[in-house]
Design a protein around this motif. Structure first.
Motif, short mmCIF file in Angstrom:
data_model
loop_
_atom_site.label_atom_id
_atom_site.label_comp_id
_atom_site.label_asym_id
_atom_site.label_seq_id
_atom_site.Cartn_x
_atom_site.Cartn_y
_atom_site.Cartn_z
N ARG A 45 57.58 32.02 11.86
CA ARG A 45 56.53 32.42 11.58
C ARG A 45 56.26 32.17 10.25
O ARG A 45 57.04 31.83 9.37
N ALA A 47 52.70 30.80 7.79
CA ALA A 47 51.89 29.50 8.04
C ALA A 47 52.71 28.23 7.75
O ALA A 47 52.57 27.13 8.53
N ARG A 85 49.09 29.22 18.28
CA ARG A 85 48.49 30.47 17.44
C ARG A 85 47.45 29.81 17.00
O ARG A 85 47.34 28.78 16.44
N GLN A 196 57.07 42.75 9.36
CA GLN A 196 57.44 41.71 8.60
C GLN A 196 57.84 42.01 7.15
O GLN A 196 58.69 41.36 6.73
N ASP A 237 46.86 32.48 5.28
CA ASP A 237 47.09 31.61 6.71
C ASP A 237 46.03 30.57 6.55
O ASP A 237 46.04 29.43 7.35
N ASN A 247 44.69 36.56 5.77
CA ASN A 247 46.39 36.94 5.82
C ASN A 247 46.54 38.18 6.78
O ASN A 247 45.57 38.51 7.42
N LYS A 248 47.77 38.53 6.90
CA LYS A 248 48.12 39.42 7.91
C LYS A 248 47.48 40.75 7.68
O LYS A 248 47.16 41.05 6.68
O1 MRU Z 1 52.11 36.75 11.92
P1 MRU Z 1 53.00 36.15 10.90
O2 MRU Z 1 54.29 36.66 10.40
O3 MRU Z 1 53.09 34.69 10.94
O4 MRU Z 1 52.10 36.11 9.40
C1 MRU Z 1 52.52 35.66 8.37
C2 MRU Z 1 51.59 36.01 7.20
O5 MRU Z 1 50.52 36.55 7.06
C3 MRU Z 1 51.83 35.09 5.88
O6 MRU Z 1 51.70 36.12 4.86
C4 MRU Z 1 51.09 34.07 5.67
O7 MRU Z 1 51.47 33.17 6.84
C5 MRU Z 1 51.38 33.22 4.54
S1 MRU Z 1 53.12 32.40 4.72
C6 MRU Z 1 53.46 31.71 3.28
#
Ligand code: MRU
Length: 345
Positions: A45, A47, A85, A196, A237, A247-248
Motif C-alpha cells: 500500500r 501510492a 485501486r 496505518q 495519492d 490523501n488518506k
Molecule cells: O490506503 P493506503 O494505505 O494505500 O493509503 C496510503 C496513503 O494515503 C498515503 O498517505 C499516500 O499513499 C502517500 S504514500 C507516500
C-alpha cells in the motif's frame, strides 16, 4: 530500513503490511492475480509502492505468454491491474510506463525483458526520488526547531518507507534529518479505519529510532492547540493540476486544523503522484471500501449488525490549505497551477 518490495528472480517479494506491527511476514507474488489481490487488500500500500508493485505485476502476467498472444495479453494484464485501486495515480503511471517500454521493443521476448528491467529500475529510482524529497523537506523543516532543538511534527496515515520501496516521502525529511544529527518527534494520527498511522508509521519510526507518539485522530486538535506541533507533513495519492491533493481519509480535517492553528501543512509528493490531466481535486476518483473495515475493524464487531456504513478511503484537501508541496525536483508553493505545470515540463 525494511524494504516493501524485492525481486527474487522469479517472484515479487512483498512485506505483508496487513500483519504489521505484530508480525513481519513476506509473501512471494508469482502472477498478476496475486498482485491484484495484494494491492486491493493493502498487503502492499501507499501510492509509490503500489506503482512499483503493479509494474512487477505486469511482468508476472505476461512472461509466460506465447509470442502470438503477447500484444493482446499485455493490454489485458495492464487493464486488469489498473482496476485494483482507483485513487493513487502512481498505479496508472507505472502501468503506462511499462506498457510504453514494451511497445518500443522489437519482439515479445525483448518486450518481456524490458518490462522486468523497467520494474527493477523503478526500485532504485524510487529510493533516489524519496531521498531527494527528504533533502528538500529537511531544508524546510530545520528552521522549525523548538527551544530544545527538536522538530515536532504531526503526520496522518503512513507516507514513510513502508508506503514506498524503502525510504518514504513525508517521513523522508525525518530520516535525512536524523542522518545529519537533527532531532525529531512525530505525532502519528492512528488513522481510522485501518490504522496505518499506529500500525505502520509508529512501527517504522520506532524501528528507526525516531521518537513517536500515537494519538487517536480526534486528538490532533488538542495536540495542535497545546503547541506541540511545528508542522504537519503528509503524503498524497494524487495531486491535481490546481494543487488539490488526495490523501488518506482524515487528511482534510488535519489540514483545516493546521490552518486554524497557524501551523504549516506540507505535502510530500514524487512527481509520479502529480496528475495534470485532472483540473481539480473534484475529478480525483475516491475509493470506497468495504464497510466491515469500519464495523469490524478491531477483530470484533463495533457497530450494530446491518447498520449503514460510509467508508471513503481518501479525501481531497483544497490547494488553499497546502503551505507547500515537497517534490524530488524542489519545493513549490501557490500559485499551484503555474508552479505545477512548470515543474512537470
Ligand atoms: O490506503 P493506503 O494505505 O494505500 O493509503 C496510503 C496513503 O494515503 C498515503 O498517505 C499516500 O499513499 C502517500 S504514500 C507516500
Amino acid at each position: 530500513m525494511l524494504q516493501t518490495i524485492t525481486w527474487t528472480g522469479t517472484a515479487a517479494r512483498l512485506l505483508d503490511q496487513t500483519k504489521l506491527p505484530t508480525e513481519t511476514v513476506y509473501v512471494n507474488i508469482t502472477d498478476e492475480r496475486q498482485m491484484w489481490d495484494a494491492i486491493q487488500r493493502l498487503v502492499i500500500r501507499g501510492a509509490p509502492a503500489i506503482g512499483v508493485a503493479a509494474a512487477f505485476g505486469v511482468y508476472l502476467g505476461v512472461y509466460l505468454t506465447p509470442d502470438d498472444r503477447f500484444t493482446v495479453r499485455l493490454e489485458e494484464v495492464c487493464r486488469y491491474l489498473a482496476t485494483s485501486r482507483p485513487t493513487a495515480v502512481n498505479l496508472f503511471w507505472a502501468i503506462d510506463r511499462v506498457r510504453r517500454v514494451a511497445q518500443s521493443a522489437k519482439s515479445p521476448q525483448s518486450a518481456k525483458q524490458k518490462i522486468l528491467d523497467e520494474a527493477i529500475h523503478m526500485l532504485d529510482e524510487d529510493n533516489r526520488v524519496c531521498r531527494a524529497i527528504g533533502e528538500h523537506g529537511v531544508a524546510l523543516l530545520e528552521p522549525l526547531k523548538d527551544a530544545t532543538g527538536q522538530i515536532n511534527l504531526l503526520t496522518h496515515c503512513n507516507a514513510g518507507g513502508l508506503a514506498t520501496v524503502q525510504f518514504g516521502t513525508a517521513l523522508a525529511p525525518v530520516y535525512i534529518g536524523k542522518e545529519r544529527g537533527l532531532k525529531f518527534h512525530v505525532y502519528a494520527d492512528e488513522t481510522r479505519p485501518l490504522l496505518q498511522g499506529s500500525r505502520i508509521t509508529a512501527y517504522e519510526l520506532q524501528q528507526n529510532g525516531i521518537p513517536v507518539t500515537v494519538i487517536c485522530d480526534s486528538m490532533a486538535a488538542t495536540v495542535m492547540r497545546d503547541g506541540k506541533v511545528a508542522a504537519v507533513v503528509v503524503g498524497t495519492d494524487r495531486v491535481a493540476a490546481n494543487g488539490d491533493v488526495a490523501n488518506k481519509i482524515g487528511t482534510l480535517g488535519v489540514a483545516i486544523l493546521a490552518k486554524h492553528f497557524g501551523i504549516p501543512f506540507y505535502v510530500a509528493a514524487p512527481t509520479s503522484s502529480i496528475d495534470l490531466a485532472l483540473p481539480s481535486g473534484d475529478q480525483i476518483p475516491i475509493e470506497q471500501r468495504d464497510g466491515r473495515e469500519v464495523s469490524h475493524g478491531f477483530g470484533r464487531q463495533t457497530a450494530p449488525t446491518d447498520v449503514d456504513i460510509h467508508n471513503p478511503a481518501f479525501d481531497v484537501t483544497p490547494a488553499e490549505l497546502v503551505t507547500a508541496i515537497i517534490t524530488e525536483k524542489g519545493v513549490i508553493q501557490a500559485p499551484y497551477p503555474r508552479h505545477l505545470s512548470a515543474l512537470m515540463e
